[in-house]
Write an enzyme that holds these catalytic residues in place. Structure first.
Site, PDB file in Angstrom:
ATOM      1  CG  ASP A 119       6.299  -3.056   8.667  1.00 45.47           C
ATOM      2  OD1 ASP A 119       5.707  -3.976   8.072  1.00 45.47           O
ATOM      3  OD2 ASP A 119       6.514  -3.070   9.900  1.00 45.47           O
TER       4      ASP A 119
ATOM      5  CD  GLU B  47       2.349 -11.713   7.708  1.00 49.91           C
ATOM      6  OE1 GLU B  47       2.059 -10.548   8.026  1.00 49.91           O
ATOM      7  OE2 GLU B  47       3.387 -12.008   7.084  1.00 49.91           O
TER       8      GLU B  47
HETATM    9  O1  KIV Z   1       3.956  -4.979   5.688  1.00 51.34           O
HETATM   10  C1  KIV Z   1       3.126  -5.581   5.004  1.00 51.34           C
HETATM   11  O2  KIV Z   1       3.189  -5.642   3.774  1.00 51.34           O
HETATM   12  C2  KIV Z   1       2.043  -6.264   5.702  1.00 51.34           C
HETATM   13  C3  KIV Z   1       1.250  -7.246   4.927  1.00 51.34           C
HETATM   14  C4  KIV Z   1       2.069  -8.465   4.756  1.00 51.34           C
HETATM   15  C5  KIV Z   1      -0.045  -7.541   5.559  1.00 51.34           C
HETATM   16  O3  KIV Z   1       1.851  -6.050   6.858  1.00 51.34           O
END
Ligand code: KIV
Length: 259
Positions: free
Chosen positions: A40, A176
């Site tokens: 997202d 993260e």
């Molecule tokens: O939305 C995204 O790209 C993610 C990554 C940062 C792991 O969740």
């Protein structure tokens, strides 16, 4: 589906990148990436929102369909947007929609507090990737993208979250912006692979937003990313060459393109 647990056991690093469209997904797939995430992060790097909290399920479905048309061998995971998994039942409905759009697995943000929702998704037969540490969908409450796992209580909470998502049936967990030593401890504590982003090099794999890796979103690059290409510069150069050539009255030639 690759056996990601087995890759962890063999200490074979897992590679993951985001894609939101057909050409990017196809290029990553053809390059041999293990996991493609329709993240997202779409909201920021493609749709121009300030953060991920405006992304809708309709947008995720649209981009998941585009990426799915391209992917032949990588494992395609799609993010569940905010407020599409507020209850276990809603989580299953959303996960099924994403699978209907071509995802092979889904991801949502949250640890122990989300265990029942994760269990419901897994019991519905849908592979699930967890996401703990800094949770971008909570960025407004958090007041920014802050490092997690610095204090002892945060370390304990994260390890508990990692165990909870493993027990609930996740096949992997994204960490993260977690302090590197905490990410190492989590990686050693659980049987499923950890996929780090801004969490040091001791995770079982790494994920990045592709736009950050290739320099396609030059207005903001997270501190932990060293871009491996400068695609935005190339687009600007080719566009300027096209504008100049067109204004001077000629078609674009190969020498304009190659610089
Ligand atoms: O939305 C995204 O790209 C993610 C990554 C940062 C792991 O969740």
């Amino acid at each position: 589906m690759k056996d990601f647990r087995e890759m962890k056991r063999r200490r074979e690093k897992i590679t993951a990148l985001t894609a939101y469209d057909y050409p990017t997904a196809r290029l990553l797939d053809e390059s041999g990436i293990d996991i493609i995430l329709v993240g997202d992060s779409l909201g920021m790097v493609v749709l121009g929102y300030e953060d991920t909290t405006n992304v809708t399920l309709a947008e995720m479905l649209h981009h998941t369909r585009a990426a799915a048309r391209a992917v032949k061998r990588a494992f395609l995971v799609a993010d569940m947007p905010i407020h599409t998994y507020d209850t276990p039942d809603q989580a299953v409905v959303t996960a099924r929609e994403l699978v209907g759009a071509g995802a092979q697995a889904v991801k949502l943000e949250g640890g122990a507090t989300h265990a029942r929702r994760i269990e419901a998704i897994v019991q519905a037969g849908i592979p699930f990737m967890a996401h703990i540490g800094m949770l971008p969908q909570s960025v407004r409450e958090e007041g920014g993208y802050k490092l997690k796992g610095r204090t002892q209580s945060e370390v304990e909470q994260l390890i508990q979250d990692a165990h909870a998502v493993e027990k609930a049936g996740a096949f992997a967990v994204v960490l993260e912006i977690v302090a590197a030593d905490t990410a190492r401890q989590i990686t050693e504590a659980i049987g499923i692979p950890t996929i780090g982003i801004g969490s040091g090099d001791q995770c079982d794999g790494q994920i990045l937003v592709t736009h950050d890796l290739i320099g396609l979103f030059p207005w903001f690059t997270p501190k932990f990313v060293s871009p491996a290409a400068r695609v935005a510069d190339e687009i600007r150069r080719a566009t300027t060459a096209f504008i100049e050539r067109t204004r001077n009255g000629g078609p674009l030639s190969n020498s304009d393109i190659s610089g």
